[in-house]
Design a protein around this motif. Sequence first.
Motif, mmCIF file in Angstrom:
data_model
loop_
_atom_site.group_PDB
_atom_site.id
_atom_site.type_symbol
_atom_site.label_atom_id
_atom_site.label_comp_id
_atom_site.label_asym_id
_atom_site.label_seq_id
_atom_site.Cartn_x
_atom_site.Cartn_y
_atom_site.Cartn_z
ATOM 1 N N ARG A 82 39.737 40.469 42.930
ATOM 2 C CA ARG A 82 40.627 40.289 41.868
ATOM 3 C C ARG A 82 42.000 40.867 42.317
ATOM 4 O O ARG A 82 42.964 40.117 42.085
ATOM 5 N N LEU A 83 42.216 42.013 43.181
ATOM 6 C CA LEU A 83 43.397 42.234 43.693
ATOM 7 C C LEU A 83 44.428 41.163 44.587
ATOM 8 O O LEU A 83 45.287 40.858 44.450
ATOM 9 N N GLN A 132 45.263 38.315 42.525
ATOM 10 C CA GLN A 132 46.700 38.624 41.679
ATOM 11 C C GLN A 132 47.755 38.501 42.500
ATOM 12 O O GLN A 132 48.848 38.221 42.339
ATOM 13 N N VAL A 133 47.642 39.073 43.830
ATOM 14 C CA VAL A 133 48.796 39.020 44.906
ATOM 15 C C VAL A 133 49.046 37.360 45.213
ATOM 16 O O VAL A 133 50.256 37.021 45.272
ATOM 17 N N SER A 159 47.503 38.616 52.874
ATOM 18 C CA SER A 159 46.788 38.565 51.634
ATOM 19 C C SER A 159 45.724 37.521 51.610
ATOM 20 O O SER A 159 44.727 37.603 51.319
ATOM 21 N N ARG A 219 48.709 34.960 43.445
ATOM 22 C CA ARG A 219 49.146 33.880 42.395
ATOM 23 C C ARG A 219 50.822 34.271 42.448
ATOM 24 O O ARG A 219 51.466 33.208 42.305
ATOM 25 N N ARG A 220 51.106 35.403 42.714
ATOM 26 C CA ARG A 220 52.448 35.526 42.622
ATOM 27 C C ARG A 220 53.249 35.229 44.163
ATOM 28 O O ARG A 220 54.119 34.434 44.160
#
Length: 122
Positions: A18-19, A22-23, A32, A25-26
Amino acid sequence: IASARSDLGLGLVDSATRLVLQVNRRHATPESLECGGIAMLLSGEFDKAMEYFKEAARMDPELESNKQELRRCRTMRDCMADARRKVFERDFAKAVELYEGVKAAYAELPRQSPLHATLHVE
Protein backbone atom coordinates in the motif's frame (compact mmCIF):
# COMPACT_ATOMS: atom_id res chain seq x y z
CA ILE A 1 9.94 4.04 1.35
CA ALA A 2 11.80 3.52 4.62
CA SER A 3 8.52 2.69 6.32
CA ALA A 4 7.65 0.19 3.57
CA ARG A 5 11.08 -1.45 3.91
CA SER A 6 10.53 -1.72 7.65
CA ASP A 7 7.15 -3.37 7.07
CA LEU A 8 8.74 -5.80 4.61
CA GLY A 9 11.34 -6.76 7.19
CA LEU A 10 8.49 -7.71 9.50
CA GLY A 11 6.63 -9.57 6.76
CA LEU A 12 3.79 -7.03 6.61
CA VAL A 13 3.51 -7.26 2.85
CA ASP A 14 0.05 -5.70 2.47
CA SER A 15 1.03 -2.58 4.39
CA ALA A 16 4.28 -2.23 2.46
CA THR A 17 2.50 -2.72 -0.87
CA ARG A 18 0.00 0.00 0.00
CA LEU A 19 2.80 2.44 0.90
CA VAL A 20 4.79 1.63 -2.24
CA LEU A 21 1.74 2.13 -4.46
CA GLN A 22 1.14 5.55 -2.91
CA VAL A 23 4.73 6.59 -3.60
CA ASN A 24 4.75 5.15 -7.12
CA ARG A 25 1.54 7.00 -8.04
CA ARG A 26 3.18 10.32 -7.19
CA HIS A 27 6.71 9.76 -8.39
CA ALA A 28 8.23 6.33 -8.96
CA THR A 29 11.91 5.98 -8.17
CA PRO A 30 14.17 2.98 -8.68
CA GLU A 31 14.20 2.45 -4.91
CA SER A 32 10.40 2.53 -4.64
CA LEU A 33 10.08 0.11 -7.56
CA GLU A 34 12.64 -2.20 -5.97
CA CYS A 35 10.67 -2.08 -2.72
CA GLY A 36 7.50 -2.94 -4.65
CA GLY A 37 9.32 -5.86 -6.24
CA ILE A 38 10.37 -7.16 -2.84
CA ALA A 39 6.75 -6.91 -1.67
CA MET A 40 5.59 -8.96 -4.66
CA LEU A 41 8.42 -11.43 -4.08
CA LEU A 42 7.39 -11.94 -0.46
CA SER A 43 3.83 -12.45 -1.68
CA GLY A 44 5.03 -15.23 -3.95
CA GLU A 45 4.14 -13.29 -7.10
CA PHE A 46 7.45 -13.72 -8.87
CA ASP A 47 6.39 -12.48 -12.30
CA LYS A 48 5.04 -9.20 -10.91
CA ALA A 49 8.17 -8.85 -8.80
CA MET A 50 10.33 -9.24 -11.89
CA GLU A 51 8.35 -6.51 -13.65
CA TYR A 52 9.09 -4.13 -10.76
CA PHE A 53 12.78 -5.06 -10.70
CA LYS A 54 13.11 -4.69 -14.48
CA GLU A 55 11.46 -1.27 -14.40
CA ALA A 56 13.80 -0.19 -11.59
CA ALA A 57 16.76 -1.46 -13.65
CA ARG A 58 15.51 0.52 -16.64
CA MET A 59 15.42 3.68 -14.52
CA ASP A 60 18.79 3.08 -12.83
CA PRO A 61 20.92 0.33 -14.39
CA GLU A 62 23.64 0.85 -11.76
CA LEU A 63 21.47 0.09 -8.70
CA GLU A 64 23.35 -2.97 -7.39
CA SER A 65 20.76 -3.99 -4.79
CA ASN A 66 18.12 -4.20 -7.54
CA LYS A 67 20.37 -6.46 -9.63
CA GLN A 68 20.76 -8.79 -6.63
CA GLU A 69 17.00 -8.84 -6.01
CA LEU A 70 16.33 -9.62 -9.67
CA ARG A 71 18.75 -12.57 -9.57
CA ARG A 72 17.22 -13.77 -6.30
CA CYS A 73 13.73 -13.51 -7.77
CA ARG A 74 14.69 -15.59 -10.81
CA THR A 75 16.29 -18.23 -8.59
CA MET A 76 13.28 -18.42 -6.30
CA ARG A 77 10.81 -18.51 -9.19
CA ASP A 78 12.68 -21.36 -10.85
CA CYS A 79 13.02 -23.33 -7.59
CA MET A 80 9.31 -22.93 -6.83
CA ALA A 81 8.33 -24.06 -10.33
CA ASP A 82 10.65 -27.07 -10.14
CA ALA A 83 9.40 -27.97 -6.64
CA ARG A 84 5.78 -27.85 -7.74
CA ARG A 85 6.63 -30.01 -10.74
CA LYS A 86 8.33 -32.55 -8.45
CA VAL A 87 5.26 -32.64 -6.18
CA PHE A 88 3.12 -33.36 -9.23
CA GLU A 89 5.54 -36.15 -10.17
CA ARG A 90 5.31 -37.42 -6.55
CA ASP A 91 9.04 -36.96 -5.98
CA PHE A 92 8.51 -35.44 -2.55
CA ALA A 93 12.10 -35.68 -1.33
CA LYS A 94 13.33 -33.61 -4.26
CA ALA A 95 10.42 -31.17 -3.84
CA VAL A 96 11.35 -30.58 -0.19
CA GLU A 97 14.95 -29.99 -1.25
CA LEU A 98 13.82 -27.42 -3.83
CA TYR A 99 11.53 -25.66 -1.34
CA GLU A 100 14.48 -25.45 1.03
CA GLY A 101 16.40 -23.89 -1.87
CA VAL A 102 13.78 -21.15 -2.06
CA LYS A 103 14.20 -20.46 1.66
CA ALA A 104 17.98 -20.48 1.26
CA ALA A 105 17.78 -17.96 -1.58
CA TYR A 106 16.04 -15.53 0.78
CA ALA A 107 17.92 -16.13 4.02
CA GLU A 108 16.09 -13.39 5.93
CA LEU A 109 12.62 -14.47 4.80
CA PRO A 110 10.19 -12.89 7.30
CA ARG A 111 8.12 -15.47 9.14
CA GLN A 112 4.91 -13.48 8.70
CA SER A 113 5.23 -13.14 4.92
CA PRO A 114 2.81 -14.96 2.62
CA LEU A 115 5.72 -16.70 0.88
CA HIS A 116 6.91 -18.18 4.19
CA ALA A 117 3.43 -19.57 4.80
CA THR A 118 3.23 -20.93 1.25
CA LEU A 119 6.54 -22.75 1.62
CA HIS A 120 5.33 -24.47 4.78
CA VAL A 121 1.94 -25.39 3.35
CA GLU A 122 3.25 -26.84 0.11
